[in-house]
Motif scaffolding. Structure first.
Motif, PDB file in Angstrom:
ATOM      1  N   ILE A 104       0.871  -1.169   0.000  1.00 10.92           N
ATOM      2  CA  ILE A 104       0.000   0.000   0.000  1.00 10.92           C
ATOM      3  C   ILE A 104       0.905   1.215   0.000  1.00 10.92           C
ATOM      4  O   ILE A 104       1.838   1.304   0.804  1.00 10.92           O
ATOM      5  CB  ILE A 104      -0.906   0.007   1.250  1.00 10.92           C
ATOM      6  CG1 ILE A 104      -1.838  -1.205   1.231  1.00 10.92           C
ATOM      7  CG2 ILE A 104      -1.690   1.313   1.345  1.00 10.92           C
ATOM      8  CD1 ILE A 104      -2.570  -1.444   2.546  1.00 10.92           C
ATOM      9  N   GLN A 105       0.651   2.124  -0.913  1.00 14.53           N
ATOM     10  CA  GLN A 105       1.470   3.335  -0.994  1.00 14.53           C
ATOM     11  C   GLN A 105       0.799   4.453  -0.207  1.00 14.53           C
ATOM     12  O   GLN A 105      -0.357   4.792  -0.431  1.00 14.53           O
ATOM     13  CB  GLN A 105       1.672   3.751  -2.447  1.00 14.53           C
ATOM     14  CG  GLN A 105       2.701   4.834  -2.598  1.00 14.53           C
ATOM     15  CD  GLN A 105       3.001   5.138  -4.052  1.00 14.53           C
ATOM     16  OE1 GLN A 105       2.177   4.938  -4.940  1.00 14.53           O
ATOM     17  NE2 GLN A 105       4.188   5.649  -4.298  1.00 14.53           N
ATOM     18  N   VAL A 106       1.561   5.025   0.725  1.00 17.86           N
ATOM     19  CA  VAL A 106       1.104   6.113   1.576  1.00 17.86           C
ATOM     20  C   VAL A 106       2.003   7.307   1.317  1.00 17.86           C
ATOM     21  O   VAL A 106       3.193   7.146   1.027  1.00 17.86           O
ATOM     22  CB  VAL A 106       1.156   5.691   3.073  1.00 17.86           C
ATOM     23  CG1 VAL A 106       0.759   6.826   3.990  1.00 17.86           C
ATOM     24  CG2 VAL A 106       0.276   4.475   3.309  1.00 17.86           C
TER      25      VAL A 106
ATOM     26  N   ALA B 132      14.165   8.241   0.785  1.00 17.42           N
ATOM     27  CA  ALA B 132      13.768   7.139   1.670  1.00 17.42           C
ATOM     28  C   ALA B 132      14.890   6.118   1.782  1.00 17.42           C
ATOM     29  O   ALA B 132      15.790   6.068   0.956  1.00 17.42           O
ATOM     30  CB  ALA B 132      12.510   6.476   1.128  1.00 17.42           C
ATOM     31  N   GLU B 133      14.781   5.277   2.815  1.00 17.78           N
ATOM     32  CA  GLU B 133      15.803   4.254   3.014  1.00 17.78           C
ATOM     33  C   GLU B 133      15.640   3.061   2.086  1.00 17.78           C
ATOM     34  O   GLU B 133      16.549   2.261   1.948  1.00 17.78           O
ATOM     35  CB  GLU B 133      15.856   3.810   4.476  1.00 17.78           C
ATOM     36  CG  GLU B 133      14.567   3.249   5.014  1.00 17.78           C
ATOM     37  CD  GLU B 133      14.633   2.928   6.501  1.00 17.78           C
ATOM     38  OE1 GLU B 133      14.026   1.919   6.899  1.00 17.78           O
ATOM     39  OE2 GLU B 133      15.277   3.672   7.256  1.00 17.78           O
ATOM     40  N   LYS B 134      14.485   2.949   1.425  1.00 16.81           N
ATOM     41  CA  LYS B 134      14.260   1.871   0.461  1.00 16.81           C
ATOM     42  C   LYS B 134      13.679   2.477  -0.811  1.00 16.81           C
ATOM     43  O   LYS B 134      13.051   3.528  -0.777  1.00 16.81           O
ATOM     44  CB  LYS B 134      13.287   0.838   1.036  1.00 16.81           C
ATOM     45  CG  LYS B 134      13.856   0.128   2.255  1.00 16.81           C
ATOM     46  CD  LYS B 134      13.083  -1.106   2.575  1.00 16.81           C
ATOM     47  CE  LYS B 134      13.814  -1.831   3.703  1.00 16.81           C
ATOM     48  NZ  LYS B 134      13.208  -3.086   4.029  1.00 16.81           N
ATOM     49  N   PRO B 135      13.876   1.808  -1.955  1.00 15.36           N
ATOM     50  CA  PRO B 135      13.400   2.376  -3.228  1.00 15.36           C
ATOM     51  C   PRO B 135      11.901   2.670  -3.278  1.00 15.36           C
ATOM     52  O   PRO B 135      11.483   3.606  -3.941  1.00 15.36           O
ATOM     53  CB  PRO B 135      13.766   1.303  -4.260  1.00 15.36           C
ATOM     54  CG  PRO B 135      14.814   0.471  -3.623  1.00 15.36           C
ATOM     55  CD  PRO B 135      14.597   0.548  -2.137  1.00 15.36           C
ATOM     56  N   ASP B 136      11.097   1.886  -2.563  1.00 11.36           N
ATOM     57  CA  ASP B 136       9.650   2.108  -2.607  1.00 11.36           C
ATOM     58  C   ASP B 136       9.138   2.911  -1.422  1.00 11.36           C
ATOM     59  O   ASP B 136       7.948   2.969  -1.180  1.00 11.36           O
ATOM     60  CB  ASP B 136       8.892   0.788  -2.752  1.00 11.36           C
ATOM     61  CG  ASP B 136       9.313  -0.246  -1.719  1.00 11.36           C
ATOM     62  OD1 ASP B 136      10.066   0.104  -0.794  1.00 11.36           O
ATOM     63  OD2 ASP B 136       8.881  -1.397  -1.844  1.00 11.36           O
ATOM     64  N   GLY B 137      10.029   3.544  -0.673  1.00  7.60           N
ATOM     65  CA  GLY B 137       9.612   4.421   0.406  1.00  7.60           C
ATOM     66  C   GLY B 137      10.050   3.944   1.777  1.00  7.60           C
ATOM     67  O   GLY B 137      10.800   2.981   1.915  1.00  7.60           O
TER      68      GLY B 137
ATOM     69  N   ASN C 194       4.947  -0.803   7.769  1.00  6.17           N
ATOM     70  CA  ASN C 194       4.708  -2.145   8.302  1.00  6.17           C
ATOM     71  C   ASN C 194       4.951  -3.109   7.148  1.00  6.17           C
ATOM     72  O   ASN C 194       5.480  -2.697   6.110  1.00  6.17           O
ATOM     73  CB  ASN C 194       3.289  -2.273   8.900  1.00  6.17           C
ATOM     74  CG  ASN C 194       2.205  -1.872   7.912  1.00  6.17           C
ATOM     75  OD1 ASN C 194       2.215  -2.266   6.749  1.00  6.17           O
ATOM     76  ND2 ASN C 194       1.250  -1.079   8.377  1.00  6.17           N
ATOM     77  N   ASP C 195       4.547  -4.360   7.293  1.00  7.42           N
ATOM     78  CA  ASP C 195       4.808  -5.332   6.222  1.00  7.42           C
ATOM     79  C   ASP C 195       3.881  -5.161   5.017  1.00  7.42           C
ATOM     80  O   ASP C 195       4.069  -5.817   3.995  1.00  7.42           O
ATOM     81  CB  ASP C 195       4.755  -6.762   6.756  1.00  7.42           C
ATOM     82  CG  ASP C 195       3.403  -7.121   7.355  1.00  7.42           C
ATOM     83  OD1 ASP C 195       2.558  -6.222   7.539  1.00  7.42           O
ATOM     84  OD2 ASP C 195       3.200  -8.316   7.645  1.00  7.42           O
ATOM     85  N   ARG C 196       2.901  -4.260   5.104  1.00  2.00           N
ATOM     86  CA  ARG C 196       1.944  -4.067   4.009  1.00  2.00           C
ATOM     87  C   ARG C 196       1.996  -2.684   3.366  1.00  2.00           C
ATOM     88  O   ARG C 196       1.359  -2.454   2.347  1.00  2.00           O
ATOM     89  CB  ARG C 196       0.515  -4.303   4.519  1.00  2.00           C
ATOM     90  CG  ARG C 196       0.250  -5.694   5.021  1.00  2.00           C
ATOM     91  CD  ARG C 196      -1.187  -5.864   5.486  1.00  2.00           C
ATOM     92  NE  ARG C 196      -1.784  -4.664   6.057  1.00  2.00           N
ATOM     93  CZ  ARG C 196      -1.841  -4.383   7.361  1.00  2.00           C
ATOM     94  NH1 ARG C 196      -1.363  -5.202   8.245  1.00  2.00           N
ATOM     95  NH2 ARG C 196      -2.417  -3.277   7.780  1.00  2.00           N
TER      96      ARG C 196
END
Length: 148
Positions: free
Chosen positions: A5-7, A74-79, A83-85
């Motif tokens: 889920i993108q927030v 961000a610390e990861k490419p997708d943000g 949480n895990d979702r």
């Protein structure tokens, strides 16, 4: 970003050119997050661009129009992992219209002085937001002598 889920969140500052203060929002719901502070924002709807979603969310939650600045890396490419979702991407934003009010999901808003790291870090943030707060404080060049 498949399956996540993108927030989006707004690091709303008093000035994109020379920030001195950050607007933070205290959650009123759900119960397990009530009383904790966060970056205002919300979920990206299907087919919606993240930046468009953030502008919409800040209008809905705080009643403000904003101009977006740069994205906080961000610390990861997708943000930033929430949480895990879900993961969150955060942009700096400056109010261009309206006065921020806690209209949805929040019971208090507060401008915090970015020069006072202890005050910012001392708030009871939603745990997933702490790494974002640290990154934000490390990336902002605070305008000297300015306070909101």
């Amino acid at each position: 970003m498949t399956g996540l889920i993108q927030v989006v969140g707004g690091a709303v500052v008093d000035s994109l050119a020379g920030p001195a203060a950050l607007l933070v929002a205290r959650r009123s719901a759900p119960e397990h997050l009530a009383g904790m502070w966060e970056f205002p924002g919300g979920k990206v709807e299907p087919g919606e661009e993240p930046e468009t979603a953030l502008v919409r969310e800040l209008e809905e939650e705080l009643g403000i129009g904003v101009r977006l600045g740069s994205e906080l890396p961000a610390e990861k490419p997708d943000g930033w992992p929430l949480n895990d979702r879900a993961s969150m991407r955060v942009w700096f934003a400056e109010v261009t219209r309206g006065e921020p009010l806690p209209l949805e999901d929040h019971d208090e808003l507060r401008w915090v002085d970015l020069q006072d790291r202890e005050a910012v870090l001392g708030l009871p943030w939603i745990p997933a937001d702490y790494p974002i707060v640290h990154a934000l404080l490390g990336s902002v060049v605070v305008a000297p002598g300015r306070t909101r």
